[in-house]
Enzyme design. Structure first.
Site, short mmCIF file in Angstrom:
data_model
loop_
_atom_site.label_atom_id
_atom_site.label_comp_id
_atom_site.label_asym_id
_atom_site.label_seq_id
_atom_site.Cartn_x
_atom_site.Cartn_y
_atom_site.Cartn_z
N ASP A 22 0.83 -1.20 0.00
CA ASP A 22 0.00 0.00 0.00
C ASP A 22 0.87 1.26 0.00
O ASP A 22 1.96 1.27 0.58
CB ASP A 22 -0.90 -0.03 1.25
CG ASP A 22 -2.05 0.96 1.14
OD1 ASP A 22 -2.28 1.50 0.03
OD2 ASP A 22 -2.70 1.21 2.16
N GLY A 23 0.35 2.31 -0.63
CA GLY A 23 1.01 3.62 -0.55
C GLY A 23 1.68 4.10 -1.82
O GLY A 23 2.37 5.13 -1.80
N ASN A 24 1.45 3.41 -2.93
CA ASN A 24 2.06 3.85 -4.20
C ASN A 24 1.57 5.24 -4.61
O ASN A 24 2.36 6.08 -5.06
CB ASN A 24 1.71 2.88 -5.33
CG ASN A 24 2.34 1.52 -5.15
OD1 ASN A 24 3.21 1.35 -4.30
ND2 ASN A 24 1.90 0.55 -5.93
N HIS A 39 3.17 3.29 -8.93
CA HIS A 39 3.05 1.86 -9.21
C HIS A 39 4.31 1.33 -9.89
O HIS A 39 4.79 0.24 -9.60
CB HIS A 39 1.82 1.58 -10.09
CG HIS A 39 0.53 1.95 -9.43
ND1 HIS A 39 0.24 1.59 -8.13
CD2 HIS A 39 -0.55 2.65 -9.86
CE1 HIS A 39 -0.96 2.05 -7.80
NE2 HIS A 39 -1.45 2.71 -8.83
N THR A 68 -10.60 -6.67 -5.80
CA THR A 68 -11.85 -6.51 -6.55
C THR A 68 -12.34 -5.06 -6.45
O THR A 68 -12.97 -4.55 -7.36
CB THR A 68 -12.95 -7.46 -6.01
OG1 THR A 68 -12.83 -7.54 -4.61
CG2 THR A 68 -12.81 -8.85 -6.56
N GLU A 69 -12.00 -4.40 -5.33
CA GLU A 69 -12.43 -3.00 -5.15
C GLU A 69 -11.62 -2.03 -6.03
O GLU A 69 -12.06 -0.91 -6.29
CB GLU A 69 -12.28 -2.58 -3.68
CG GLU A 69 -13.28 -3.23 -2.71
CD GLU A 69 -12.89 -4.63 -2.25
OE1 GLU A 69 -11.72 -5.04 -2.48
OE2 GLU A 69 -13.75 -5.33 -1.67
N ASN A 70 -10.45 -2.45 -6.47
CA ASN A 70 -9.60 -1.55 -7.26
C ASN A 70 -10.20 -1.18 -8.62
O ASN A 70 -9.77 -0.21 -9.25
CB ASN A 70 -8.20 -2.14 -7.47
CG ASN A 70 -7.32 -2.07 -6.24
OD1 ASN A 70 -6.42 -2.88 -6.04
ND2 ASN A 70 -7.57 -1.10 -5.37
N ARG A 73 -11.25 2.46 -9.30
CA ARG A 73 -10.31 3.56 -9.53
C ARG A 73 -10.52 4.15 -10.93
O ARG A 73 -11.14 3.51 -11.77
CB ARG A 73 -8.87 3.03 -9.41
CG ARG A 73 -8.62 2.60 -8.00
CD ARG A 73 -7.18 2.30 -7.76
NE ARG A 73 -7.00 2.11 -6.33
CZ ARG A 73 -5.85 2.18 -5.71
NH1 ARG A 73 -4.75 2.42 -6.40
NH2 ARG A 73 -5.77 2.00 -4.42
N ARG A 190 1.77 -5.10 6.02
CA ARG A 190 1.10 -4.04 5.26
C ARG A 190 1.90 -2.76 5.41
O ARG A 190 2.25 -2.37 6.52
CB ARG A 190 -0.34 -3.81 5.75
CG ARG A 190 -1.02 -2.72 4.92
CD ARG A 190 -2.46 -2.49 5.26
NE ARG A 190 -3.04 -1.55 4.30
CZ ARG A 190 -4.31 -1.54 3.91
NH1 ARG A 190 -5.14 -2.42 4.41
NH2 ARG A 190 -4.75 -0.65 3.04
N ARG A 196 -5.25 -2.15 8.49
CA ARG A 196 -6.44 -2.89 8.06
C ARG A 196 -6.05 -4.12 7.26
O ARG A 196 -4.97 -4.18 6.67
CB ARG A 196 -7.30 -2.02 7.14
CG ARG A 196 -8.09 -0.94 7.80
CD ARG A 196 -9.03 -0.30 6.78
NE ARG A 196 -8.30 0.42 5.74
CZ ARG A 196 -7.86 1.66 5.85
NH1 ARG A 196 -8.06 2.33 6.95
NH2 ARG A 196 -7.21 2.23 4.85
C1 FPP Z 1 -1.49 0.23 -3.50
O1 FPP Z 1 -1.09 1.58 -3.50
C2 FPP Z 1 -1.03 -0.49 -4.66
C3 FPP Z 1 -1.82 -1.15 -5.56
C4 FPP Z 1 -3.29 -1.19 -5.49
C5 FPP Z 1 -1.25 -1.86 -6.69
C6 FPP Z 1 0.01 -2.63 -6.43
C7 FPP Z 1 0.72 -2.79 -7.70
C8 FPP Z 1 2.06 -2.76 -7.87
C9 FPP Z 1 3.02 -2.65 -6.77
C10 FPP Z 1 2.61 -2.82 -9.23
C11 FPP Z 1 2.29 -4.04 -10.02
C12 FPP Z 1 2.61 -5.29 -9.35
C13 FPP Z 1 3.15 -6.37 -9.92
C14 FPP Z 1 3.27 -7.62 -9.11
C15 FPP Z 1 3.66 -6.41 -11.29
P1 FPP Z 1 -2.21 2.68 -3.62
O2 FPP Z 1 -2.35 3.04 -5.06
O3 FPP Z 1 -3.46 2.21 -2.97
O4 FPP Z 1 -1.58 3.87 -2.83
P2 FPP Z 1 -2.35 5.00 -1.99
O5 FPP Z 1 -3.08 4.30 -0.90
O6 FPP Z 1 -1.22 5.86 -1.48
O7 FPP Z 1 -3.23 5.71 -2.95
#
Ligand code: FPP
Length: 249
Positions: A22-24, A39, A68-70, A73, A190, A196
């Site tokens: 989490d946190g990208n 990402h 599934t919730e993603n 976005r 996490r 969570r």
């Molecule tokens: C959560 O950060 C990250 C994700 C929902 C996607 C994870 C995907 C990757 C790390 C890249 C692809 C993976 C592979 C295995 C090729 P967020 O976007 O929810 O961050 P935020 O909470 O700060 O908005």
């Protein structure tokens, strides 16, 4: 404190580690960049987590890559994530083979775009013979979906074999979970400071130790892995017993 390999007892490693990456998005924002930049840098962290888990001797690593919730976005971000997945899987197969790592996926995969499914299947097929570690990507996954699909599949089986539904036990249910071929994770990590489970491995995490790290996923390094393992190794896992009972055996 910086954690190194010396802090870890390699004789007491979890067999299965699960990670909610989490946190990208927040990381990208901090760098004044679009979310997909986060990402893309998240993929580097995936590489780091995979390489060092395998090197330590962890047998199963399961990553929550798309829930599934993603799907809720923005379309642009969902498409970019799917492309990143195709691109990364294709690019990393060689490294996975070199490191003897098998790729797997869990989730409602039929609902993924066909090019994503194809790239994934190709990666799974080409690494199927590897046995040092199993890397499982949870894609279009949710814990409730997994429990539901197991229930449906059990009912079908019961109908076919004439088994009475009241005789179904936990082991039967377990056989139908998408993770039936792996042990339950002993450790969940996490990142990003959120505390969570977010509909991840609900059935499988009944006794899992939860470690929440206060860093954003793209900043995850081998030291973060060592830190989580260190915290895990200093917890007492009681499975409902008392501390005294644990010391007897
Ligand atoms: C959560 O950060 C990250 C994700 C929902 C996607 C994870 C995907 C990757 C790390 C890249 C692809 C993976 C592979 C295995 C090729 P967020 O976007 O929810 O961050 P935020 O909470 O700060 O908005």
């Amino acid at each position: 404190m910086i954690y190194t390999e010396e802090h870890i007892d390699t004789g007491n490693l979890p067999e299965h580690v699960a990670i909610i990456m989490d946190g990208n998005g927040r990381w990208a924002k901090l760098h004044n960049q679009p979310r997909i930049f986060g990402h893309r840098n998240g993929v580097k962290a995936v590489r780091e987590a995979t390489e060092h888990s395998a090197r330590l001797g962890i047998k199963y690593l399961t990553l929550y890559a798309f829930s599934t919730e993603n799907w809720n976005r923005p379309k642009l971000e969902v498409n970019a994530l799917m492309s990143l997945l195709v691109e990364t899987t294709a690019k990393e197969v060689k490294t996975l083979n070199k490191n003897n790592i098998r790729l797997q996926a869990i989730g409602d995969l039929e609902k993924l775009p066909s090019r994503t499914r194809k790239a994934l299947q190709d990666g799974i097929d080409r690494t199927a013979h590897n046995e040092r570690m199993t890397l499982t990507l949870a894609l279009n996954y949710s814990g409730r979906w997994d429990i539901m699909q197991a229930g449906r599949s059990l009912m079908e089986e019961a109908e076919r074999t004439g088994k009475d539904f009241s005789e179904i036990n936990e082991e039967d249910w377990q056989r139908h979970m998408s993770t039936s071929k792996m042990p339950d994770p002993e450790l969940l990590i996490r990142t990003s400071g959120e505390n969570r489970i977010s509909n991840f491995l609900l059935w499988q995490m009944a006794y899992t130790e939860l470690v929440f790290l206060d860093i954003l996923w793209p900043d995850f390094t081998k030291e973060s892995l060592y830190e989580a393992l260190y915290i895990y190794q200093h917890r007492e896992r009681r499975f409902g017993k008392t501390s005294d009972q644990l010391r007897v055996t």
